[in-house]
Design an enzyme around this catalytic site. Structure first.
Site, PDB file in Angstrom:
ATOM      1  N   ASP A 186      51.322  36.376  49.472  1.00 27.12           N
ATOM      2  CA  ASP A 186      51.300  38.120  49.080  1.00 27.12           C
ATOM      3  C   ASP A 186      51.759  38.734  47.881  1.00 27.12           C
ATOM      4  O   ASP A 186      50.603  39.946  47.542  1.00 27.12           O
ATOM      5  CB  ASP A 186      52.088  39.252  50.344  1.00 27.12           C
ATOM      6  N   ASP A 265      50.710  40.758  58.766  1.00 25.18           N
ATOM      7  CA  ASP A 265      52.158  41.742  58.749  1.00 25.18           C
ATOM      8  C   ASP A 265      52.963  41.881  59.756  1.00 25.18           C
ATOM      9  O   ASP A 265      53.813  42.559  59.815  1.00 25.18           O
ATOM     10  CB  ASP A 265      52.191  42.928  57.435  1.00 25.18           C
TER      11      ASP A 265
END
Length: 371
Positions: A186, A265
């Site tokens: 990420d 997420d």
């Protein structure tokens, strides 16, 4: 760096809605994973059992995700119709999976008769299931026609819940490996991809819209009502809330702008929540006394993880407001969820049990019994 008073934007309706929705979805995903596992055990039907990741699969997920990200970055316009079709099918299947427990509950509560109407793929198909298929397909069609952000969120949430229910972590050891790899993944694709690819790959893929095949077909056939069909679609790979939700809007931003959070997420922390929720359930079942378990060792792991998730999510939003730049949410979510679980389990002397998982512990108990 923006002044700290701008953190008041966290109280905007869109920000609050995003945080509350994400926390509820993460918890609902973990809860559905637990109940789905119980259903499979009770029915002794493992034909659709969840996939439990091992270490090699955990390592492959960030690599496969990176390849998919690059393919979507360079070739999305060429394959957008195919992606939309695949997403529509996956969304309908996920909706069916999420709605099934509620249909079963209503059928049980009211004593409704649910006759078999046919057999499909060697499985019985009931009237209720047929209605659920129609409802699920209807919602997907409504999304294809309108492209409304609320329907996009419904589909995204259902995909997240279905993913967490079917893809599981066996123990904290594999969980740490997966989360650390995705933590690096990420950060790289949000902060450093522009240095190598000339654009922020993660943001570009997350914000691009797909061509609507329904609009394309209707246009080619000159069908009436073409103006009512969305020409472009947001893919349900994220949940979105308009910044002007309930009249709130951040100064200097367009009313058409959205706050967004990727499904990853919610799904990746949701897998951790599902793991600790199953651990809590197993400990409660083994002890046979819920009150005694809570008072003896404090709150359950699920509440620690869920609180950490909320704190991490708020921290990510705050960082985005102060820096006015996209933030890799896992940069905040991984430490805020995984850290408390490892620390608390170490304090309670349960880290080894969490680290190795139920399989090893069960085998050790069996060996002791034999001795």
């Amino acid at each position: 760096m923006e002044p700290l008073w701008k953190l008041a934007y966290l109280l905007e309706p869109a920000s609050i809605a995003l945080v509350v929705t994400a926390v509820l979805v993460a918890f609902a995903s973990a809860q559905r994973a637990l109940t789905y596992g119980k259903e499979m055990e009770r029915n002794r039907d493992f034909s659709e059992a969840s996939v439990t990741l091992d270490k090699s699969q955990a390592l492959m997920i960030p690599l496969a995700s990176s390849c998919s990200l690059l393919l979507m970055f360079y070739l999305f316009s060429s394959v957008s119709h195919l992606v939309t079709a695949f997403t529509a099918i996956a969304s309908a299947a996920s909706l069916f999976f999420c709605l099934s427990p509620y249909a079963l509950y209503l059928k049980t509560q009211f004593g409704l008769v649910d006759p078999f109407i046919s057999r499909c793929c060697s499985r019985s198909f009931t009237k209720t299931q047929g209605l659920l298929v129609l409802v699920s397909v209807g919602i997907v069609i409504a999304w294809l026609i309108s492209g409304h952000w609320l329907l996009n969120n419904v589909l995204g949430i259902s995909i997240c819940i279905a993913f967490v229910s079917h893809v599981r972590l066996p123990n904290i050891k594999v969980c740490v490996l997966l989360l650390v790899c995705l933590f690096v993944y990420d950060i790289f694709w949000v902060f450093f991809s522009e240095m190598f690819f000339g654009a922020n790959v993660m943001v570009s893929v997350a914000t691009q819209q797909a061509s609507n095949p329904v609009h394309t077909v209707a246009d080619s056939l000159s069908l009436p009502g073409l103006q009512l069909i969305a020409k472009k679609l947001e893919m349900p790979v994220k949940i979105v809330f308009p910044r002007n939700l309930m009249g709130g809007i951040v100064p200097g931003s367009s009313a058409m702008e959205f706050m967004m959070l990727g499904l990853g997420d919610m799904a990746i922390p949701g897998m951790l929540l599902a793991l600790v929720l199953c651990f809590d359930h197993r400990k409660t079942r083994d002890s046979g006394n819920l009150v005694e378990t809570n008072t003896a060792k404090g709150p359950k792991y699920i509440w620690c993880a869920l609180s950490g998730y909320a704190i991490g999510l708020i921290s990510a939003l705050a960082a985005g407001i102060l820096t006015r730049s996209p933030q890799p949410a896992l940069l905040y979510l991984v430490p805020s969820t995984l850290g408390p679980i490892i620390f608390i389990s170490w304090i309670r002397r349960e880290l080894v049990e969490l680290w190795d998982g139920p399989g090893l512990i069960a085998s050790e108990k069996a060996r002791l019994v034999e001795v």
